[in-house]
Design a protein around this motif. Structure first.
Motif, PDB file in Angstrom:
ATOM      1  N   ARG A  62       0.906  -1.279  -0.015  1.00 35.95           N
ATOM      2  CA  ARG A  62      -0.086  -0.050  -0.007  1.00 35.95           C
ATOM      3  C   ARG A  62       0.880   1.247  -0.017  1.00 35.95           C
ATOM      4  O   ARG A  62       1.862   1.359   0.767  1.00 35.95           O
ATOM      5  CB  ARG A  62      -0.717  -0.069   1.209  1.00 35.95           C
ATOM      6  CG  ARG A  62      -1.892   1.163   1.381  1.00 35.95           C
ATOM      7  CD  ARG A  62      -2.576   1.027   2.587  1.00 35.95           C
ATOM      8  NE  ARG A  62      -3.653   0.037   2.524  1.00 35.95           N
ATOM      9  CZ  ARG A  62      -4.899   0.390   1.851  1.00 35.95           C
ATOM     10  NH1 ARG A  62      -5.146   1.368   1.500  1.00 35.95           N
ATOM     11  NH2 ARG A  62      -5.758  -0.811   2.003  1.00 35.95           N
ATOM     12  N   SER A  63       0.377   2.269  -0.657  1.00 42.27           N
ATOM     13  CA  SER A  63       1.480   3.461  -0.969  1.00 42.27           C
ATOM     14  C   SER A  63       0.429   4.691  -0.407  1.00 42.27           C
ATOM     15  O   SER A  63       1.170   5.735  -0.540  1.00 42.27           O
ATOM     16  CB  SER A  63       1.991   3.718  -2.245  1.00 42.27           C
ATOM     17  OG  SER A  63       0.650   3.619  -3.427  1.00 42.27           O
ATOM     18  N   ALA A  64      -0.843   4.502  -0.324  1.00 48.47           N
ATOM     19  CA  ALA A  64      -1.634   5.783   0.126  1.00 48.47           C
ATOM     20  C   ALA A  64      -2.931   5.135   0.538  1.00 48.47           C
ATOM     21  O   ALA A  64      -3.174   4.050   0.614  1.00 48.47           O
ATOM     22  CB  ALA A  64      -1.785   6.590  -1.265  1.00 48.47           C
ATOM     23  N   LEU A  65      -3.634   6.073   1.228  1.00 49.60           N
ATOM     24  CA  LEU A  65      -5.196   5.987   1.670  1.00 49.60           C
ATOM     25  C   LEU A  65      -6.035   6.845   0.801  1.00 49.60           C
ATOM     26  O   LEU A  65      -5.926   7.873   0.523  1.00 49.60           O
ATOM     27  CB  LEU A  65      -5.204   6.245   3.145  1.00 49.60           C
ATOM     28  CG  LEU A  65      -4.250   5.597   4.251  1.00 49.60           C
ATOM     29  CD1 LEU A  65      -4.450   6.375   5.370  1.00 49.60           C
ATOM     30  CD2 LEU A  65      -4.781   4.297   4.268  1.00 49.60           C
ATOM     31  N   ARG A  66      -7.162   5.909   0.323  1.00 48.94           N
ATOM     32  CA  ARG A  66      -7.996   6.524  -0.278  1.00 48.94           C
ATOM     33  C   ARG A  66      -9.093   7.321   0.410  1.00 48.94           C
ATOM     34  O   ARG A  66      -8.989   7.276   1.740  1.00 48.94           O
ATOM     35  CB  ARG A  66      -9.029   5.520  -0.967  1.00 48.94           C
ATOM     36  CG  ARG A  66      -8.001   4.779  -2.122  1.00 48.94           C
ATOM     37  CD  ARG A  66      -9.319   3.916  -2.708  1.00 48.94           C
ATOM     38  NE  ARG A  66      -8.587   3.126  -3.796  1.00 48.94           N
ATOM     39  CZ  ARG A  66      -7.947   1.873  -3.403  1.00 48.94           C
ATOM     40  NH1 ARG A  66      -7.931   1.284  -2.493  1.00 48.94           N
ATOM     41  NH2 ARG A  66      -7.332   1.368  -4.584  1.00 48.94           N
ATOM     42  N   GLU A  67      -9.725   8.209  -0.070  1.00 47.49           N
ATOM     43  CA  GLU A  67     -10.725   9.207   0.864  1.00 47.49           C
ATOM     44  C   GLU A  67     -11.411   8.331   1.870  1.00 47.49           C
ATOM     45  O   GLU A  67     -11.769   8.777   2.785  1.00 47.49           O
ATOM     46  CB  GLU A  67     -11.406  10.175  -0.148  1.00 47.49           C
ATOM     47  CG  GLU A  67     -12.219  11.237   0.587  1.00 47.49           C
ATOM     48  CD  GLU A  67     -12.628  12.253  -0.305  1.00 47.49           C
ATOM     49  OE1 GLU A  67     -13.568  13.099   0.402  1.00 47.49           O
ATOM     50  OE2 GLU A  67     -12.577  12.072  -1.265  1.00 47.49           O
ATOM     51  N   HIS A  68     -12.283   7.468   1.282  1.00 45.71           N
ATOM     52  CA  HIS A  68     -13.167   6.416   2.047  1.00 45.71           C
ATOM     53  C   HIS A  68     -12.410   5.849   2.931  1.00 45.71           C
ATOM     54  O   HIS A  68     -13.171   5.541   4.024  1.00 45.71           O
ATOM     55  CB  HIS A  68     -13.952   5.720   1.017  1.00 45.71           C
ATOM     56  CG  HIS A  68     -13.041   4.419   0.748  1.00 45.71           C
ATOM     57  ND1 HIS A  68     -12.659   4.315  -0.610  1.00 45.71           N
ATOM     58  CD2 HIS A  68     -13.312   3.137   0.965  1.00 45.71           C
ATOM     59  CE1 HIS A  68     -12.023   3.354  -0.634  1.00 45.71           C
ATOM     60  NE2 HIS A  68     -12.544   2.418   0.289  1.00 45.71           N
ATOM     61  N   GLU A  69     -11.148   5.442   2.829  1.00 40.34           N
ATOM     62  CA  GLU A  69     -10.390   4.417   3.923  1.00 40.34           C
ATOM     63  C   GLU A  69     -10.289   5.618   4.975  1.00 40.34           C
ATOM     64  O   GLU A  69     -10.195   5.286   6.289  1.00 40.34           O
ATOM     65  CB  GLU A  69      -9.301   4.257   3.182  1.00 40.34           C
ATOM     66  CG  GLU A  69      -9.549   2.964   2.332  1.00 40.34           C
ATOM     67  CD  GLU A  69      -8.369   2.635   1.408  1.00 40.34           C
ATOM     68  OE1 GLU A  69      -8.294   1.293   1.337  1.00 40.34           O
ATOM     69  OE2 GLU A  69      -7.342   3.444   1.314  1.00 40.34           O
ATOM     70  N   TRP A  70      -9.697   6.795   4.877  1.00 42.68           N
ATOM     71  CA  TRP A  70      -9.389   7.647   5.780  1.00 42.68           C
ATOM     72  C   TRP A  70     -10.470   7.937   6.586  1.00 42.68           C
ATOM     73  O   TRP A  70     -10.402   8.335   7.837  1.00 42.68           O
ATOM     74  CB  TRP A  70      -8.694   9.021   5.147  1.00 42.68           C
ATOM     75  CG  TRP A  70      -8.446  10.290   5.747  1.00 42.68           C
ATOM     76  CD1 TRP A  70      -8.837  11.187   6.199  1.00 42.68           C
ATOM     77  CD2 TRP A  70      -7.365  10.148   7.116  1.00 42.68           C
ATOM     78  NE1 TRP A  70      -8.205  12.043   7.002  1.00 42.68           N
ATOM     79  CE2 TRP A  70      -7.289  11.279   7.805  1.00 42.68           C
ATOM     80  CE3 TRP A  70      -6.444   8.944   7.373  1.00 42.68           C
ATOM     81  CZ2 TRP A  70      -6.428  11.746   8.503  1.00 42.68           C
ATOM     82  CZ3 TRP A  70      -5.616   9.485   8.421  1.00 42.68           C
ATOM     83  CH2 TRP A  70      -5.386  10.529   9.195  1.00 42.68           C
ATOM     84  N   ALA A  71     -11.921   8.399   5.962  1.00 44.41           N
ATOM     85  CA  ALA A  71     -12.984   8.702   6.703  1.00 44.41           C
ATOM     86  C   ALA A  71     -13.437   7.362   7.487  1.00 44.41           C
ATOM     87  O   ALA A  71     -13.775   7.528   8.583  1.00 44.41           O
ATOM     88  CB  ALA A  71     -14.269   8.840   5.470  1.00 44.41           C
ATOM     89  N   ARG A  72     -13.202   6.166   7.095  1.00 47.88           N
ATOM     90  CA  ARG A  72     -13.722   5.061   7.814  1.00 47.88           C
ATOM     91  C   ARG A  72     -12.902   4.983   9.135  1.00 47.88           C
ATOM     92  O   ARG A  72     -13.298   4.593  10.085  1.00 47.88           O
ATOM     93  CB  ARG A  72     -13.509   3.669   6.993  1.00 47.88           C
ATOM     94  CG  ARG A  72     -13.823   2.538   7.970  1.00 47.88           C
ATOM     95  CD  ARG A  72     -13.802   1.188   6.967  1.00 47.88           C
ATOM     96  NE  ARG A  72     -12.303   1.314   6.236  1.00 47.88           N
ATOM     97  CZ  ARG A  72     -11.480   0.602   7.076  1.00 47.88           C
ATOM     98  NH1 ARG A  72     -11.502   0.238   8.178  1.00 47.88           N
ATOM     99  NH2 ARG A  72     -10.316   0.504   6.428  1.00 47.88           N
TER     100      ARG A  72
END
Length: 207
Positions: A62-72
């Motif tokens: 993994r190299s980054a977080l998606r917006e929905h992952e950060w929100a979760r």
């Protein structure tokens, strides 16, 4: 990369208010509750982390977080971002305490940028999280990591963690089979914990 070599653009929202930690190297950091707008700075930190550091955190590529992952991460628990006091726009560590479905139980996860490792910041952040856990209904914190993650293993050991037996987990977590290299460390959270009451060294980045 060393902390002095940080050249990230000004893309975060970290401010001066929050919990301050001085590392063993003498650098002061500030930790505060994460916000949705921090994702850009958080992903910039991911870009400065080595593949091994990222794998140790996520147990997958993994190299980054998606917006929905950060929100979760924020919605299911509480998240903090850590910045150098002299660069409040830069994130050098993230800390999460996510409820895992069991009553009074949460999963503690840390990601510390390579240039800020081995100066006591991870231990101090874990200790800070345990001191805050009772305010979020967490009485027991679990750290899920790999057996060869020496940094997280050392942090958990210094804070008095015990290893959860595999049979207690039913062989699975989040619907997937746990491999033999995954370890679950359990950290007890004293009631009305404060940084000085949590077992281990707190208040200073000393381990």
């Amino acid at each position: 990369m060393t902390p002095d070599a940080l050249t990230a653009p000004s893309t975060g929202t970290a401010g001066p208010a929050g919990h301050r930690i001085r590392t063993r190297s003498g650098r002061m950091t500030v930790t505060r509750r994460a916000e949705a707008a921090d994702l850009t700075a958080v992903n910039a930190m991911h870009g400065r982390c080595s593949p091994q550091t990222l794998f140790s955190r996520y147990q997958t590529g993994r190299s980054a977080l998606r917006e929905h992952e950060w929100a979760r991460l924020s919605r299911q628990g509480v998240s903090w971002v850590t910045s150098p006091v002299h660069r409040p726009d830069v994130v050098v560590a993230t800390t999460h305490l996510v409820h895992d479905g069991a009553e009074g139980r949460g999963e503690l996860a840390l990601l510390v940028e390579d240039g800020w490792q081995d100066v006591g910041l991870g231990t101090a952040l874990a200790c800070w999280t345990l001191s805050q856990a009772p305010f979020f209904g967490v009485r027991e914190a679990v750290v899920v990591t790999t057996r060869d993650n020496r940094r997280m293993t050392a942090i958990c050991t210094s804070l008095g963690a015990h290893v959860e037996p595999a049979e207690a987990l039913g062989g699975t977590r989040d619907g997937t089979e746990d491999g033999g290299d995954i370890v679950h460390f359990v950290l007890a959270v004293p009631e009305e914990a404060t940084p000085r009451r949590v077992r281990g060294t707190c208040g200073h980045a000393s381990a």
